[in-house]
Write a protein that holds these residues in place. Structure first.
Motif, PDB file in Angstrom:
ATOM      1  N   ASN A   1       0.821  -1.212   0.000  1.00 60.05           N
ATOM      2  CA  ASN A   1       0.000   0.000   0.000  1.00 60.05           C
ATOM      3  C   ASN A   1       0.852   1.258   0.000  1.00 60.05           C
ATOM      4  OD1 ASN A   1      -2.443  -1.337  -0.041  1.00 60.05           O
ATOM      5  ND2 ASN A   1      -2.768  -1.237   2.169  1.00 60.05           N
ATOM      6  N   ASN A   2       2.016   1.201   0.632  1.00 57.95           N
ATOM      7  CA  ASN A   2       2.890   2.358   0.605  1.00 57.95           C
ATOM      8  C   ASN A   2       3.474   2.595  -0.781  1.00 57.95           C
ATOM      9  OD1 ASN A   2       2.504   3.065   3.289  1.00 57.95           O
ATOM     10  ND2 ASN A   2       4.685   3.372   3.641  1.00 57.95           N
ATOM     11  N   GLY A   3       3.588   1.533  -1.569  1.00 55.58           N
ATOM     12  CA  GLY A   3       4.008   1.708  -2.953  1.00 55.58           C
ATOM     13  C   GLY A   3       3.022   2.575  -3.719  1.00 55.58           C
ATOM     14  N   LYS A   4       1.751   2.437  -3.398  1.00 55.31           N
ATOM     15  CA  LYS A   4       0.730   3.275  -4.030  1.00 55.31           C
ATOM     16  C   LYS A   4       0.947   4.746  -3.696  1.00 55.31           C
ATOM     17  CE  LYS A   4      -3.227   3.606  -2.016  1.00 55.31           C
ATOM     18  NZ  LYS A   4      -4.562   3.318  -1.438  1.00 55.31           N
ATOM     19  N   VAL A   5       1.254   5.023  -2.427  1.00 56.57           N
ATOM     20  CA  VAL A   5       1.487   6.408  -2.011  1.00 56.57           C
ATOM     21  C   VAL A   5       2.705   6.982  -2.724  1.00 56.57           C
ATOM     22  CG1 VAL A   5       1.978   7.910  -0.045  1.00 56.57           C
ATOM     23  CG2 VAL A   5       0.452   5.955   0.254  1.00 56.57           C
ATOM     24  N   VAL A   6       3.796   6.217  -2.750  1.00 58.34           N
ATOM     25  CA  VAL A   6       5.018   6.680  -3.417  1.00 58.34           C
ATOM     26  C   VAL A   6       4.768   6.925  -4.899  1.00 58.34           C
ATOM     27  CG1 VAL A   6       7.359   5.987  -4.085  1.00 58.34           C
ATOM     28  CG2 VAL A   6       6.552   5.576  -1.750  1.00 58.34           C
ATOM     29  N   ALA A   7       4.080   6.003  -5.560  1.00 60.41           N
ATOM     30  CA  ALA A   7       3.820   6.139  -6.991  1.00 60.41           C
ATOM     31  C   ALA A   7       2.995   7.385  -7.294  1.00 60.41           C
ATOM     32  CB  ALA A   7       3.104   4.888  -7.509  1.00 60.41           C
ATOM     33  N   ASN A   8       1.971   7.636  -6.488  1.00 62.59           N
ATOM     34  CA  ASN A   8       1.136   8.820  -6.712  1.00 62.59           C
ATOM     35  C   ASN A   8       1.914  10.109  -6.498  1.00 62.59           C
ATOM     36  OD1 ASN A   8      -1.955   8.379  -7.231  1.00 62.59           O
ATOM     37  ND2 ASN A   8      -1.327   6.709  -5.896  1.00 62.59           N
ATOM     38  N   LEU A   9       2.761  10.137  -5.481  1.00 63.54           N
ATOM     39  CA  LEU A   9       3.574  11.331  -5.251  1.00 63.54           C
ATOM     40  C   LEU A   9       4.492  11.603  -6.442  1.00 63.54           C
ATOM     41  CD1 LEU A   9       4.488  10.771  -1.496  1.00 63.54           C
ATOM     42  CD2 LEU A   9       3.104  12.647  -2.388  1.00 63.54           C
ATOM     43  N   ILE A  10       5.085  10.561  -6.992  1.00 63.27           N
ATOM     44  CA  ILE A  10       5.993  10.733  -8.125  1.00 63.27           C
ATOM     45  C   ILE A  10       5.240  11.186  -9.372  1.00 63.27           C
ATOM     46  CG2 ILE A  10       7.487   9.484  -9.732  1.00 63.27           C
ATOM     47  CD1 ILE A  10       8.470   7.824  -7.328  1.00 63.27           C
ATOM     48  N   TYR A  11       4.146  10.510  -9.704  1.00 65.36           N
ATOM     49  CA  TYR A  11       3.394  10.850 -10.912  1.00 65.36           C
ATOM     50  C   TYR A  11       2.647  12.179 -10.790  1.00 65.36           C
ATOM     51  CZ  TYR A  11       3.842   6.691 -13.919  1.00 65.36           C
ATOM     52  OH  TYR A  11       4.297   5.719 -14.778  1.00 65.36           O
ATOM     53  N   SER A  12       2.511  12.696  -9.588  1.00 65.31           N
ATOM     54  CA  SER A  12       1.805  13.970  -9.415  1.00 65.31           C
ATOM     55  C   SER A  12       2.578  15.157  -9.968  1.00 65.31           C
ATOM     56  CB  SER A  12       1.540  14.219  -7.920  1.00 65.31           C
ATOM     57  OG  SER A  12       2.749  14.568  -7.246  1.00 65.31           O
ATOM     58  N   GLY A  13       3.892  15.000 -10.157  1.00 63.47           N
ATOM     59  CA  GLY A  13       4.724  16.119 -10.560  1.00 63.47           C
ATOM     60  C   GLY A  13       5.090  17.037  -9.416  1.00 63.47           C
ATOM     61  N   LEU A  14       4.697  16.663  -8.219  1.00 62.73           N
ATOM     62  CA  LEU A  14       4.923  17.486  -7.040  1.00 62.73           C
ATOM     63  C   LEU A  14       6.401  17.796  -6.840  1.00 62.73           C
ATOM     64  CD1 LEU A  14       3.159  18.540  -4.572  1.00 62.73           C
ATOM     65  CD2 LEU A  14       3.953  16.511  -3.371  1.00 62.73           C
ATOM     66  N   LEU A  15       7.248  16.835  -7.206  1.00 56.02           N
ATOM     67  CA  LEU A  15       8.662  16.978  -6.884  1.00 56.02           C
ATOM     68  C   LEU A  15       9.421  17.827  -7.897  1.00 56.02           C
ATOM     69  CD1 LEU A  15       9.149  13.381  -5.548  1.00 56.02           C
ATOM     70  CD2 LEU A  15       9.076  15.494  -4.243  1.00 56.02           C
TER      71      LEU A  15
END
Length: 399
Positions: A265-279
């Motif tokens: 489930n934490n992989g889901k959080v990491v993936a969404n943060l990356i694909y969000s462009g937030l970084l």
């Protein structure tokens, strides 16, 4: 069935070990001893509810049926490894190091741990249980918790570092609490991973990629406060015994499967943060995937790189998705060991790996044995980083 004592010769190590995920068994008077009289009967406390001892909030809402101490470590240092026996434990049965700083430091000394990063139990790993009550009481409960653990940190002489809970339901309050906790010396925040799935009286918050959260991320970046996502940090992600295991399996086996699936489930959080462009906006913001293991990280990063090209042609970021993990993320390992663990750490990135034990939870790495020799052919420099150096840098701990 319990193990022998925690005090084992093999636990000692020459490295300054920082345990990046442990938990506090909250003392029964943590909130009542600090709350003003006007809300003392409403803050979290242990009492009888429907004939059963429970952690209760707002007088009659259970947030911990059975008032379980969330510790598998017994007073003599033994460890309970049978689920049904674990679920019968009470606060009085478990090691005082689960809840008391003095005894916690003694356990750390016995097991070769220099410092610990600490997470809560009762209000949820991401503070999600606070959503059961009105906003004013929620805020008071979060602030009392943060005050209490800040006192413990101050008394620990640089060895006990709790992560701050946030009033995540209000971004302005979350910013103020982040700033307040940083001023008290706390070194990071702990937040609900899925606020957009919480019903707050008919209203829903946007997900963590939305610009709604930008002011919080800006403060965390500016103040060097890592954002920690502990597994099970939302009501939707936590599932100890419910949906993952097949009905034909026994409860303990279903629990084992559910616990393992929480890592993903934490992989889901990491993936969404990356694909969000937030970084691409917050290039120096740091995130930690807590108690998730590390084996899924290389596969997930490879898959995100591939999927972006094959399914989202035309979409792009400043870097490949996998490169954001190297620059902005950390993940915690504990049960992985031997040469496969060493190989996996190098794939994840030696600079991105933290060591944890999850003390005093049942799947925690206690007792610790032969810490120096658990990790294959890692060099001295690599062990120095993963066993403590990376955490020291991230959380600003003087070693």
């Amino acid at each position: 069935m319990a193990t022998a004592s925690l005090d084992r010769p093999g636990a000692k190590t020459g490295y300054k070990v920082i345990d990046a995920d442990t938990h506090l068994t909250e003392p029964h008077d943590m909130w009542t001893s600090r709350a003003p009289a006007s809300i003392r009967d409403r803050v979290p406390q242990v009492k009888m509810l429907d004939g059963q001892r429970c952690w209760v909030i707002d007088g009659d809402k259970s947030i911990g049926t059975g008032a379980h101490p969330n510790s598998a470590i017994l007073k003599d240092g033994g460890k309970v490894r049978v689920l049904d026996d674990f679920l019968k434990l009470q606060f009085e049965d478990v090691h005082t190091g689960s809840s008391s700083l003095k005894e916690r430091l003694q356990v750390m000394d016995e097991t070769g741990i220099y410092a610990q990063i600490v997470y809560p139990n009762i209000l949820g790993f991401g503070g999600q249980a606070a959503a059961k009550v009105d906003a004013d009481l929620r805020l008071a409960c979060v602030k009392i918790y943060n005050d209490a653990v800040a006192e413990m940190q101050a008394d620990s002489n640089g060895r006990f570092f709790p992560m701050a809970l946030l009033p995540w339901w209000d971004v302005d309050l979350a910013i103020k609490e982040t700033e307040r906790c940083a001023a008290m010396g706390l070194r990071g925040i702990n937040i609900n991973s899925d606020p957009h799935l919480v019903d707050l009286g008919g209203e829903r918050l946007p997900d963590l990629a939305h610009e709604h959260w930008y002011p919080l991320w800006e403060v965390c970046e500016d103040m060097g406060m890592p954002v920690n996502f502990h597994i099970g940090a939302s009501e939707t992600s936590i599932d100890w015994m419910g949906q993952q295991g097949w009905p034909s399996l026994t409860r303990d086996l279903r629990s084992g499967i559910s616990g393992a699936m929480l890592f993903f489930n934490n992989g889901k959080v990491v993936a969404n943060l990356i694909y969000s462009g937030l970084l691409d906006r917050f290039r120096n913001l740091k995130f930690v995937s807590v108690e998730s293991g590390i084996g899924w990280v290389p596969f997930m990063m490879e898959a995100l790189d591939y999927q972006l090209v094959e399914i989202a042609e035309g979409k792009g970021f400043e870097k490949k998705p996998s490169e954001y993990f190297k620059s902005n993320f950390y993940a915690c390992f504990w049960f992985e060991q031997g040469q496969p663990a060493a190989d996996m750490m190098r794939k994840v990135g030696i600079d991105n790996v933290l060591f944890e034990t999850d003390f005093p939870h049942p799947t925690g790495l206690y007792p610790i044995e032969n810490l120096d020799s658990r990790y294959g052919d890692l060099t001295h420099e690599e062990k120095t980083k993963v066993l403590g150096g990376n955490a020291a840098k991230l959380y600003r701990i003087d070693i």
